[in-house]
Every structure is written in C-alpha cells, then in structure tokens.
Design an enzyme around this catalytic site. Structure first.
Site, PDB file in Angstrom:
ATOM      1  N   ASP A  78       0.838  -1.207   0.000  1.00 35.72           N
ATOM      2  CA  ASP A  78       0.000   0.000   0.000  1.00 35.72           C
ATOM      3  C   ASP A  78       0.873   1.256   0.000  1.00 35.72           C
ATOM      4  OD1 ASP A  78      -2.291   1.621   0.231  1.00 35.72           O
ATOM      5  OD2 ASP A  78      -2.296   1.492   2.416  1.00 35.72           O
ATOM      6  N   ARG A 123     -10.102  11.130 -11.443  1.00 35.71           N
ATOM      7  CA  ARG A 123      -9.548  11.052 -10.078  1.00 35.71           C
ATOM      8  C   ARG A 123      -9.027   9.655  -9.750  1.00 35.71           C
ATOM      9  NH1 ARG A 123     -14.082  11.538  -6.301  1.00 35.71           N
ATOM     10  NH2 ARG A 123     -12.519  11.799  -4.694  1.00 35.71           N
ATOM     11  N   LYS A 124      -9.263   8.697 -10.628  1.00 36.12           N
ATOM     12  CA  LYS A 124      -8.934   7.302 -10.318  1.00 36.12           C
ATOM     13  C   LYS A 124      -7.571   6.931 -10.910  1.00 36.12           C
ATOM     14  CE  LYS A 124     -12.979   6.139 -12.077  1.00 36.12           C
ATOM     15  NZ  LYS A 124     -14.185   5.379 -12.500  1.00 36.12           N
TER      16      LYS A 124
END
Ligand SMILES: CCCCCCCCCCCCCC(=O)SCCNC(=O)CCNC(=O)[C@H](O)C(C)(C)COP(=O)(O)OP(=O)(O)OC[C@H]1O[C@@H](n2cnc3c(N)ncnc32)[C@H](O)[C@@H]1OP(=O)(O)O
Length: 166
Positions: A78, A123-124
């Site tokens: 992450d 935005r992705k």
C-alpha cells in the site's frame, strides 16, 4: 503479472533516482521518521516515476517465525503504491487493494519494494507494487485503486515531501 523493474541496486543508480523528501515530524507508520514504531521506509523515485525502496523488516513485525506478518506485507505494498501515485504529484487515498501472497517474505533480510501507476482515469489511479527478495524473486504482488483527495499539496514530491501527512 508485472515484471520487476530493470533497476539494480539503488546505490548503483545514484544519478538516476531522487529521494522522496519527508518532514522530520512525519508520523506515517510506513514512511515517517517521527514514528518510533513505524517501518521507516525510505523511497526513491526513478526517472520513469516508479517508487522504489530497499529495506529490511525487523522480527518485531513477524507473523510466522522468520517471516513478515501478512498485514505488514499489505502495508508495504500500500505504501509503495501510494508513493508511486505521489510521484506523479497526486494526493490520493487507497480506495481498493488486493494482494497476492506468492511466497513468504523473510524478516531481517533485505527486500525491495517497487511501485508504479498503471492507468489513470480522472480522479482514479490504478497501481501495482511488488515485493522482491535479494535475488529479484517476486514474493508478493499488489494492485490498488487510489482516488485523488483534496487538499492538494505543493506538487513536487522530492522537494516538498511525499504526502500531506509528511
Ligand atoms: C482525510 C483527508 C486526508 C488527506 C491526506 C491523504 C494523504 C495520502 C496518504 C496516503 C497514505 C497511504 C495510503 C493509505 O493507506 S490511505 C488510508 C486507507 N484509505 C482510506 O482510509 C480511504 C477511505 N476511503 C475514503 O476516504 C473514500 O472512499 C475516498 C476519499 C477514497 C473516495 O471517496 P469518494 O466518495 O470521493 O469516491 P467514491 O467512493 O465515489 O469512488 C470514486 C470512484 O472510484 C470508483 N470505485 C470505487 N471502488 C472501486 C473499485 N473497487 N473498482 C473500480 N472502481 C471503484 C467509484 O465507482 C467512483 O468512480 P466514478 O463514479 O467517480 O467514476
């Protein structure tokens, strides 16, 4: 499956990589110098805007004896994907991620983290990250979807820090 980046030891590419800045008061569990319990990951940015980190995870973070806990593995992936997004001057949060735990990740041995943005749509931002051992073997593979959020920081990740939390 993503192939590992063709980048060798960071020290051999001193001219080709830049270090992410990180403020002294950064308390991020992944990259913050001010978090005494954190992983203290130091990331570099390649010319291709990939995020790379060489690190050793201590036995404090073990699951199985001798191996890193699965939750920490997800954290490593992450954080690496997050830095890859940040490398593009974007501030985004993890909306979705998945992990392939391909081989156990040894604790107390050097590993390498590599992350990159694979696709953008508004935005992705879709990302991938790898954890490799010292021989370049892929141990874990993550995919993520990051969504841009506000407020945006100054867009230079090297000069102005990796994230607003730093
Ligand atoms: C608090 C502010 C802090 C700021 C500092 C951040 C610094 C960063 C630090 C980094 C630290 C390290 C990193 C960390 O650990 S970050 C910490 C872990 N992450 C979080 O805590 C995030 C929690 N989630 C949220 O806050 C919101 O959900 C966010 C803000 C992310 C988006 O909420 P928002 O309401 O704005 O957006 P949305 O939910 O409508 O979704 C947006 C779009 O995505 C599409 N979609 C959704 N799921 C999927 C899917 N599975 N496959 C494909 N697509 C999917 C969805 O259809 C939509 O598409 P479209 O309809 O627009 O086309």
């Amino acid at each position: 499956m993503t192939k590992p980046l063709q980048v060798e030891k960071l020290t051999r590419y001193a001219d080709a990589v830049r270090k992410f800045a990180s403020a002294a008061q950064n308390r991020c569990f992944g990259c913050g110098a001010a978090n005494e319990h954190g992983l203290h990951l130091e990331f570099y940015l390649t010319q291709e805007l990939h995020a790379v980190c060489e690190t050793t995870v201590g036995d404090f973070f073990e699951g199985p004896k001798g191996f890193v806990h699965g939750g920490i593995i997800a954290t490593l992936l992450d954080e690496t994907m997050s830095k890859a997004v940040r490398a593009h001057g974007l501030v985004a949060m993890t909306r979705h991620m998945e992990v392939d735990y391909q081989r156990p990740v040894p604790s107390s041995e050097e590993i390498r983290l590599e992350g990159r943005v694979t696709r953008n749509e508004g935005r992705k931002h879709w990302t991938e990250a790898l954890i490799l051992n010292g021989h370049g073997k892929v141990l874990a593979h993550g995919k993520g979807l990051f969504i841009e959020v506000k407020p945006a920081p100054d867009p230079d990740p090297v000069k102005d820090g990796p994230t607003p939390h730093g």
